[in-house]
Design a protein around this motif. Structure first.
Motif, short mmCIF file in Angstrom:
data_model
loop_
_atom_site.label_atom_id
_atom_site.label_comp_id
_atom_site.label_asym_id
_atom_site.label_seq_id
_atom_site.Cartn_x
_atom_site.Cartn_y
_atom_site.Cartn_z
N LEU A 99 34.91 13.40 64.75
CA LEU A 99 36.29 13.72 65.13
C LEU A 99 36.94 12.57 65.88
O LEU A 99 38.13 12.28 65.70
CB LEU A 99 36.33 14.99 65.96
CG LEU A 99 36.00 16.28 65.21
CD1 LEU A 99 36.09 17.48 66.13
CD2 LEU A 99 36.90 16.47 63.99
N PRO B 45 38.72 14.40 58.58
CA PRO B 45 37.62 14.24 59.53
C PRO B 45 36.23 14.26 58.90
O PRO B 45 35.25 14.00 59.58
CB PRO B 45 37.79 15.43 60.48
CG PRO B 45 39.06 16.08 60.11
CD PRO B 45 39.41 15.66 58.73
N ARG C 277 36.08 22.31 68.05
CA ARG C 277 36.12 21.19 67.09
C ARG C 277 36.77 21.63 65.78
O ARG C 277 37.44 20.83 65.12
CB ARG C 277 34.72 20.63 66.85
CG ARG C 277 34.25 19.70 67.95
CD ARG C 277 33.01 18.93 67.54
NE ARG C 277 31.92 19.79 67.15
CZ ARG C 277 30.91 20.15 67.94
NH1 ARG C 277 30.84 19.69 69.19
NH2 ARG C 277 29.96 20.94 67.50
N THR D 253 31.58 18.96 57.91
CA THR D 253 31.19 19.63 59.15
C THR D 253 29.97 20.53 58.96
O THR D 253 29.45 21.05 59.93
CB THR D 253 32.34 20.51 59.69
OG1 THR D 253 32.66 21.51 58.72
CG2 THR D 253 33.56 19.68 60.01
N VAL E 248 40.34 21.08 66.28
CA VAL E 248 40.67 19.66 66.17
C VAL E 248 40.64 19.23 64.70
O VAL E 248 41.53 18.50 64.25
CB VAL E 248 39.70 18.80 67.02
CG1 VAL E 248 39.92 17.31 66.77
CG2 VAL E 248 39.85 19.12 68.50
N HIS E 249 39.65 19.70 63.96
CA HIS E 249 39.55 19.39 62.54
C HIS E 249 40.83 19.81 61.81
O HIS E 249 41.39 19.04 61.01
CB HIS E 249 38.32 20.09 61.95
CG HIS E 249 37.94 19.64 60.59
ND1 HIS E 249 38.63 20.01 59.46
CD2 HIS E 249 36.92 18.85 60.17
CE1 HIS E 249 38.06 19.48 58.40
NE2 HIS E 249 37.01 18.77 58.80
N GLN F 8 29.26 15.60 65.14
CA GLN F 8 30.61 16.11 64.97
C GLN F 8 31.58 15.53 65.99
O GLN F 8 32.73 15.23 65.65
CB GLN F 8 30.60 17.64 65.03
CG GLN F 8 30.06 18.25 63.77
CD GLN F 8 30.86 17.83 62.55
OE1 GLN F 8 32.02 18.20 62.40
NE2 GLN F 8 30.27 17.02 61.68
#
Length: 169
Positions: free
Chosen positions: A21, A157, A143, A160, A146-147, A17
């Motif tokens: 990213l 991205p 994360r 996940t 951020v995604h 991951q």
């Protein structure tokens, strides 16, 4: 609570991951990575930097390196950067390698022990397993932020979901 195999799986997922990213953020220019997007740490870069910092802190605590953990807690060195994207990517990859190597040697006995560390002025003792779960879970939480920021910036991205981890299906 957890097994060494669980720790190894989560380290692999973590690396996958982080890499995904970073690859997505590579499609943005530096200004877009640092742009305030209203998230808790404001930008994609600051949030990724926070994850790096947090992994370093928890790794130091788990390894009994109180001096490093204390130094990292004195100042959040990744809140604002490294501003050099290539240096950030190198630091992230190196830490992911270190984490995977470290969890590769964990035993059930080590995972079952407690860890003593400093939370501010207080000395606390918590289960190693709980700390390790937290380290991976906390990173997943940020994360996700951020995604969402990358998606809003028009960058996909990718997957996940844990079952999508390469070599797992």
């Amino acid at each position: 609570m957890i097994t060494p195999d669980y720790a190894r799986l989560m380290a692999r997922y973590d690396r996958w991951q982080n890499s995904a990213l970073i690859a997505a953020a590579d499609r943005l220019d530096d200004a877009a990575r640092w742009q305030d997007r209203g998230a808790f740490f404001r930008s994609i870069a600051k949030t990724l930097n926070h994850i790096l910092w947090d992994h370093r802190v928890w790794l130091a605590r788990q390894q009994g390196d109180a001096d490093t953990a204390r130094a990292l807690n004195q100042r959040h060195p990744y809140a604002d950067g490294p501003r050099d994207w290539a240096a950030y990517k190198d630091a992230r990859a190196a830490l992911d390698d270190e984490i995977r190597s470290w969890v590769g040697g964990l035993t059930a006995t080590e995972i079952a022990r407690n860890v003593t560390w400093q939370r501010g002025p207080e000395t606390v003792e918590t289960p190693f397993a709980l700390n390790l779960i937290h380290m991976f879970n906390h990173a997943t939480h940020h994360r996700g932020q951020v995604h969402a920021m990358l998606t809003a910036a028009g960058v996909d991205p990718g997957a996940t979901d844990l079952p999508m981890l390469p070599d797992e299906v």
